[in-house]
Design an enzyme around this catalytic site. Structure first.
Site, PDB file in Angstrom:
ATOM      1  N   GLY A 181       7.120  -3.110  -1.959  1.00  0.00           N
ATOM      2  CA  GLY A 181       6.836  -1.691  -1.720  1.00  0.00           C
ATOM      3  C   GLY A 181       7.858  -0.765  -2.339  1.00  0.00           C
ATOM      4  O   GLY A 181       7.846  -0.509  -3.556  1.00  0.00           O
ATOM      5  N   CYS A 184       0.310   3.491  10.587  1.00  0.00           N
ATOM      6  CA  CYS A 184       1.045   4.563   9.913  1.00  0.00           C
ATOM      7  C   CYS A 184       1.686   5.484  10.943  1.00  0.00           C
ATOM      8  O   CYS A 184       0.995   6.025  11.799  1.00  0.00           O
ATOM      9  CB  CYS A 184       0.129   5.379   9.012  1.00  0.00           C
ATOM     10  N   SER A 233       0.821  -1.214   0.000  1.00  0.00           N
ATOM     11  CA  SER A 233       0.000   0.000   0.000  1.00  0.00           C
ATOM     12  C   SER A 233       0.857   1.267   0.000  1.00  0.00           C
ATOM     13  O   SER A 233       1.835   1.378   0.733  1.00  0.00           O
ATOM     14  CB  SER A 233      -0.889  -0.011   1.237  1.00  0.00           C
TER      15      SER A 233
HETATM   16  C1  LIG Z   1       5.692   6.438   0.095  1.00  0.00           C
HETATM   17  C2  LIG Z   1       5.043   5.380   0.955  1.00  0.00           C
HETATM   18  C3  LIG Z   1       3.671   5.440   1.231  1.00  0.00           C
HETATM   19  C4  LIG Z   1       3.060   4.467   2.033  1.00  0.00           C
HETATM   20  N1  LIG Z   1       1.713   4.533   2.263  1.00  0.00           N
HETATM   21  C5  LIG Z   1       1.102   3.556   2.978  1.00  0.00           C
HETATM   22  C6  LIG Z   1      -0.315   3.557   3.168  1.00  0.00           C
HETATM   23  O1  LIG Z   1      -1.043   4.411   2.647  1.00  0.00           O
HETATM   24  N2  LIG Z   1      -0.866   2.580   3.945  1.00  0.00           N
HETATM   25  C7  LIG Z   1      -0.097   1.587   4.511  1.00  0.00           C
HETATM   26  O2  LIG Z   1      -0.653   0.722   5.203  1.00  0.00           O
HETATM   27  N3  LIG Z   1       1.239   1.529   4.311  1.00  0.00           N
HETATM   28  C8  LIG Z   1       1.859   2.499   3.563  1.00  0.00           C
HETATM   29  N4  LIG Z   1       3.210   2.430   3.362  1.00  0.00           N
HETATM   30  C9  LIG Z   1       4.001   1.305   3.936  1.00  0.00           C
HETATM   31  C10 LIG Z   1       4.265   0.204   2.896  1.00  0.00           C
HETATM   32  O3  LIG Z   1       3.069  -0.365   2.416  1.00  0.00           O
HETATM   33  C11 LIG Z   1       5.153  -0.914   3.494  1.00  0.00           C
HETATM   34  O4  LIG Z   1       4.512  -1.480   4.617  1.00  0.00           O
HETATM   35  C12 LIG Z   1       6.535  -0.438   3.927  1.00  0.00           C
HETATM   36  O5  LIG Z   1       7.029   0.541   3.036  1.00  0.00           O
HETATM   37  C13 LIG Z   1       7.553  -1.584   4.048  1.00  0.00           C
HETATM   38  O6  LIG Z   1       7.725  -2.262   2.828  1.00  0.00           O
HETATM   39  P1  LIG Z   1       8.879  -1.894   1.760  1.00  0.00           P
HETATM   40  O7  LIG Z   1      10.168  -1.829   2.534  1.00  0.00           O
HETATM   41  O8  LIG Z   1       8.842  -2.975   0.741  1.00  0.00           O
HETATM   42  O9  LIG Z   1       8.517  -0.552   1.194  1.00  0.00           O
HETATM   43  C14 LIG Z   1       3.846   3.403   2.565  1.00  0.00           C
HETATM   44  C15 LIG Z   1       5.227   3.337   2.276  1.00  0.00           C
HETATM   45  C16 LIG Z   1       5.827   4.293   1.476  1.00  0.00           C
HETATM   46  C17 LIG Z   1       7.307   4.171   1.181  1.00  0.00           C
END
Ligand SMILES: Cc1cc2nc3c(=O)[nH]c(=O)nc-3n(C[C@H](O)[C@H](O)[C@H](O)COP(=O)(O)O)c2cc1C
Length: 300
Positions: free
Chosen positions: A263, A128, A20
């Protein structure tokens, strides 16, 4: 070779989804990625009404990752239902709607609005770190986590995933609380709380001062937490945090995840999700694994 998995009664053609907030609702990425190849698309957090998000700067790069304090900017659930669901339904993939709220009532309102929507699952973001109220406050207190889960569960028609925060001492305590609250699955991890300082200006780089830390650097923390939660509750797990390749995804599956999400990797490699799908298949081929389900939690 069988790559399909079932999460809380929903069939996925493969374990790979988008995380997300890193893939919008897929529209921009659909130029690079055939959405039909993905197990599911988890969309950016949706609230009951439009949220403007935090002031800029709200993104900063770090070694092996990034900090963000976007603050759950989104146009609200009505715009989402009207514009994004019809777009995504053109593709053969599951639609998972991440929902956000500042109060329990706001989360419930979004779940109610989605009751008749053509979506497959709901993901409740109680983790969040960048919004003042709600968000992480619900995800760090077991009683609040259980309460908001049970309230949303009362009104949600689709199976409910609860997304857990790593910003706690014992993540298994929160996992058990949302299981008791009626969650159908959990996803973990959301971002870790981080900070970066401009040493010449002597001030934090993000206008919000702190932000959510994500990307490859957080992967060992995420794998550890997935394995701890796998050993603590019975619900299926969607694992994420720093996944860039098929090998990364396999590590999460071996730790106990049934699904995985990509992500931050999408920002540097728009085709990262496809690379992960193909990487899982390659691993299964090389290792002689006939069914991806054999791998879930299968470590000594
Ligand atoms: C720019 C950005 C926006 C995000 N927005 C959301 C969100 O709206 N809702 C949510 O549950 N997680 C959000 N996340 C968290 C990601 O879904 C994920 O849990 C987190 O980034 C770890 O995974 P990754 O290291 O693969 O990015 C966001 C992350 C990033 C980097």
């Amino acid at each position: 070779m069988m790559t399909s998995v079932n999460i809380a009664g929903v069939d996925f053609k493969n374990p790979v989804m988008t995380a997300s907030g890193t893939f919008g609702s897929g529209r921009e990425y659909s130029k690079f990625v055939d959405l039909n190849r993905l197990g599911g698309v988890v969309v950016k957090g949706v609230a009951s009404k439009e949220w403007l998000g935090n002031p800029a700067p709200r993104i900063a790069e770090t070694y092996g990752g990034m900090l963000n304090a976007v603050g759950l900017q989104n146009p609200g659930v009505d715009v989402f239902i009207e514009e994004d669901i019809p777009f995504l339904r053109q593709y053969d993939t599951n639609i998972i709607v991440n929902i956000a709220g500042k109060t329990v009532e706001e989360y419930v309102e979004v779940a109610k609005r989605l009751r008749d929507a053509d979506i497959d699952m709901i993901e409740l973001n109680i983790s969040c770190p960048n919004v003042k109220e709600g968000g992480v406050a619900f995800g760090t207190d077991p009683k609040m986590a259980e309460y908001v889960t049970s309230e949303v569960k009362k009104y949600a028609k689709q199976p409910l995933i609860v997304k857990l925060s790593p910003n706690v001492t014992d993540i298994t305590e929160i996992a058990r609380a949302v299981e008791a609250g009626g969650a159908d699955a959990v996803s973990l991890i959301n971002t870790l709380l981080g900070m970066k300082i401009d040493i010449y200006k002597r001030k934090p780089i993000l206008a919000n001062r702190v932000g959510g830390f994500s990307g490859p650097a957080i992967k060992p923390v995420a794998v550890r937490m997935v394995n701890q939660v796998y050993n603590s509750i019975k619900l299926p797990i969607i694992g994420l945090g720093g996944i860039c390749t098929g090998e990364d995804a396999i590590e999460f599956i071996l730790a106990g995840a049934t699904g995985v999400a990509v992500g931050t990797a999408n920002f540097s490699n728009p085709r990262a999700t496809i690379d992960v799908v193909e990487g899982i298949e390659r691993y299964m081929d090389v290792m002689g694994v006939g069914d991806v389900n054999e791998l879930i939690g299968n470590i000594d």
